[in-house]
Scaffold this motif. Sequence first.
Motif, mmCIF file in Angstrom:
data_model
loop_
_atom_site.group_PDB
_atom_site.id
_atom_site.type_symbol
_atom_site.label_atom_id
_atom_site.label_comp_id
_atom_site.label_asym_id
_atom_site.label_seq_id
_atom_site.Cartn_x
_atom_site.Cartn_y
_atom_site.Cartn_z
ATOM 1 N N VAL A 7 4.859 -22.816 6.732
ATOM 2 C CA VAL A 7 5.257 -21.424 6.628
ATOM 3 C C VAL A 7 3.880 -20.624 6.710
ATOM 4 O O VAL A 7 2.973 -21.017 6.382
ATOM 5 N N ALA A 8 4.286 -19.332 6.757
ATOM 6 C CA ALA A 8 3.013 -18.297 6.835
ATOM 7 C C ALA A 8 3.424 -17.258 5.354
ATOM 8 O O ALA A 8 4.551 -16.514 5.711
ATOM 9 N N PRO A 9 2.617 -17.455 4.228
ATOM 10 C CA PRO A 9 2.868 -16.468 3.403
ATOM 11 C C PRO A 9 2.443 -15.007 3.502
ATOM 12 O O PRO A 9 1.710 -14.628 4.375
ATOM 13 N N SER A 10 2.897 -14.116 2.898
ATOM 14 C CA SER A 10 2.448 -12.589 2.616
ATOM 15 C C SER A 10 1.226 -12.490 1.905
ATOM 16 O O SER A 10 0.637 -13.497 1.510
ATOM 17 N N SER A 11 1.053 -11.345 1.206
ATOM 18 C CA SER A 11 -0.045 -11.180 0.731
ATOM 19 C C SER A 11 -0.173 -11.450 -0.874
ATOM 20 O O SER A 11 -1.077 -11.620 -1.581
ATOM 21 N N VAL A 12 1.343 -11.676 -1.466
ATOM 22 C CA VAL A 12 1.206 -12.259 -2.936
ATOM 23 C C VAL A 12 2.186 -13.472 -2.840
ATOM 24 O O VAL A 12 3.318 -13.450 -2.286
ATOM 25 N N ASP A 13 1.691 -14.447 -3.567
ATOM 26 C CA ASP A 13 2.471 -15.675 -3.912
ATOM 27 C C ASP A 13 3.237 -15.782 -5.189
ATOM 28 O O ASP A 13 2.696 -15.185 -6.044
ATOM 29 N N SER A 51 10.036 -6.315 4.103
ATOM 30 C CA SER A 51 9.184 -5.093 3.362
ATOM 31 C C SER A 51 7.854 -4.751 4.094
ATOM 32 O O SER A 51 7.101 -3.806 3.941
ATOM 33 N N ASP A 52 7.425 -5.610 5.280
ATOM 34 C CA ASP A 52 6.411 -5.316 6.002
ATOM 35 C C ASP A 52 6.946 -4.596 7.382
ATOM 36 O O ASP A 52 6.057 -4.154 8.276
ATOM 37 N N GLY A 53 8.148 -4.149 7.386
ATOM 38 C CA GLY A 53 8.634 -3.234 8.559
ATOM 39 C C GLY A 53 9.050 -4.108 9.694
ATOM 40 O O GLY A 53 9.445 -3.580 10.624
ATOM 41 N N VAL A 54 9.125 -5.531 9.515
ATOM 42 C CA VAL A 54 9.567 -6.210 10.731
ATOM 43 C C VAL A 54 10.885 -6.664 10.490
ATOM 44 O O VAL A 54 11.576 -7.142 9.625
ATOM 45 N N GLN A 55 11.740 -6.842 11.812
ATOM 46 C CA GLN A 55 13.100 -7.073 11.695
ATOM 47 C C GLN A 55 13.054 -8.692 11.263
ATOM 48 O O GLN A 55 12.503 -9.383 12.316
ATOM 49 N N ALA A 86 9.427 -10.167 -9.095
ATOM 50 C CA ALA A 86 8.533 -10.076 -10.344
ATOM 51 C C ALA A 86 7.654 -8.949 -9.744
ATOM 52 O O ALA A 86 6.899 -8.706 -8.745
ATOM 53 N N ASN A 87 7.532 -7.847 -10.978
ATOM 54 C CA ASN A 87 6.546 -6.681 -10.625
ATOM 55 C C ASN A 87 6.871 -6.016 -9.462
ATOM 56 O O ASN A 87 5.991 -5.327 -8.574
ATOM 57 N N GLY A 88 8.144 -6.012 -9.195
ATOM 58 C CA GLY A 88 8.573 -4.994 -7.997
ATOM 59 C C GLY A 88 8.498 -5.756 -6.479
ATOM 60 O O GLY A 88 8.718 -5.055 -5.497
ATOM 61 N N LYS A 122 1.691 -4.875 -1.081
ATOM 62 C CA LYS A 122 2.059 -6.291 -1.754
ATOM 63 C C LYS A 122 3.357 -6.618 -1.572
ATOM 64 O O LYS A 122 4.491 -6.072 -1.660
ATOM 65 N N THR A 123 3.453 -7.767 -0.611
ATOM 66 C CA THR A 123 4.787 -8.220 -0.104
ATOM 67 C C THR A 123 5.031 -9.954 -0.591
ATOM 68 O O THR A 123 3.932 -10.599 -0.834
ATOM 69 N N GLY A 124 6.058 -10.350 -0.842
ATOM 70 C CA GLY A 124 6.527 -11.654 -1.137
ATOM 71 C C GLY A 124 7.152 -12.540 -0.011
ATOM 72 O O GLY A 124 7.577 -13.618 -0.245
ATOM 73 N N GLY A 125 7.022 -12.013 1.117
ATOM 74 C CA GLY A 125 8.011 -12.423 2.345
ATOM 75 C C GLY A 125 7.101 -13.975 2.544
ATOM 76 O O GLY A 125 6.116 -13.909 2.842
ATOM 77 N N ILE A 126 8.018 -15.183 2.816
ATOM 78 C CA ILE A 126 7.363 -16.343 3.194
ATOM 79 C C ILE A 126 8.014 -16.528 4.746
ATOM 80 O O ILE A 126 9.215 -16.734 4.651
#
Length: 186
Positions: free
Chosen positions: A97-103, A121-125, A135-137, A158-162
């Motif tokens: 997988v490819a994680p976002s900026s926050v794990d 949350s990064d604007g991608v469909q 956590a923390n929004g 800060k996004t948490g999408g994986i």
Amino acid sequence: MARSSTGTAVAALTAAAIAAVGFLAYQANATAPDHPTQARSDSRSSSPKDGGKGKEGRDAKKVPADSGTGRRVVYAVGAKRVWLVGADERALRTFKVAPSSVDPEPGAYGVTSRSAGLVGSDGVQVEHVVIFHQANGIVFGFSSALDGSTPNPNARKKTGGIRQGREDGSAMWDFATNETKVVVVP
């Protein structure tokens, strides 16, 4: 009034050209990788039935020992890998997988919501969205980008999408229904 054979010929040539373009588009889509950043031979998921070459293939199939028991999704942050584990403790499927900026913090969570599709949350469909923690929004979950893109781990936002490939996302969607256990390990 006599009909022109030129009009019939143009119509036939146009139809043939449209059919050829359609066939080529189908062929290109069938051979395209799940992620544009991966080579085709590397984009396929590893399943326990795949032969797997060398140490990486063997190790990739092993479910992390510290990931709990029972039917669950295991996400190893450092390895950037997910395992879909059956009740019999065997990996039904594993993939990168490819994680976002926050794990997410290591721990046990449960699937809290799912969405067939939305804008990430990064604007991608994205599609096959499986949310397991907040956590923390920041919302943490798995998804597949329709355009095959992966998140920017160095993004300021800060996004948490994986992100996972679309085929892997479909498998995750089928496996991780609401309340399915998700275990995050380092």
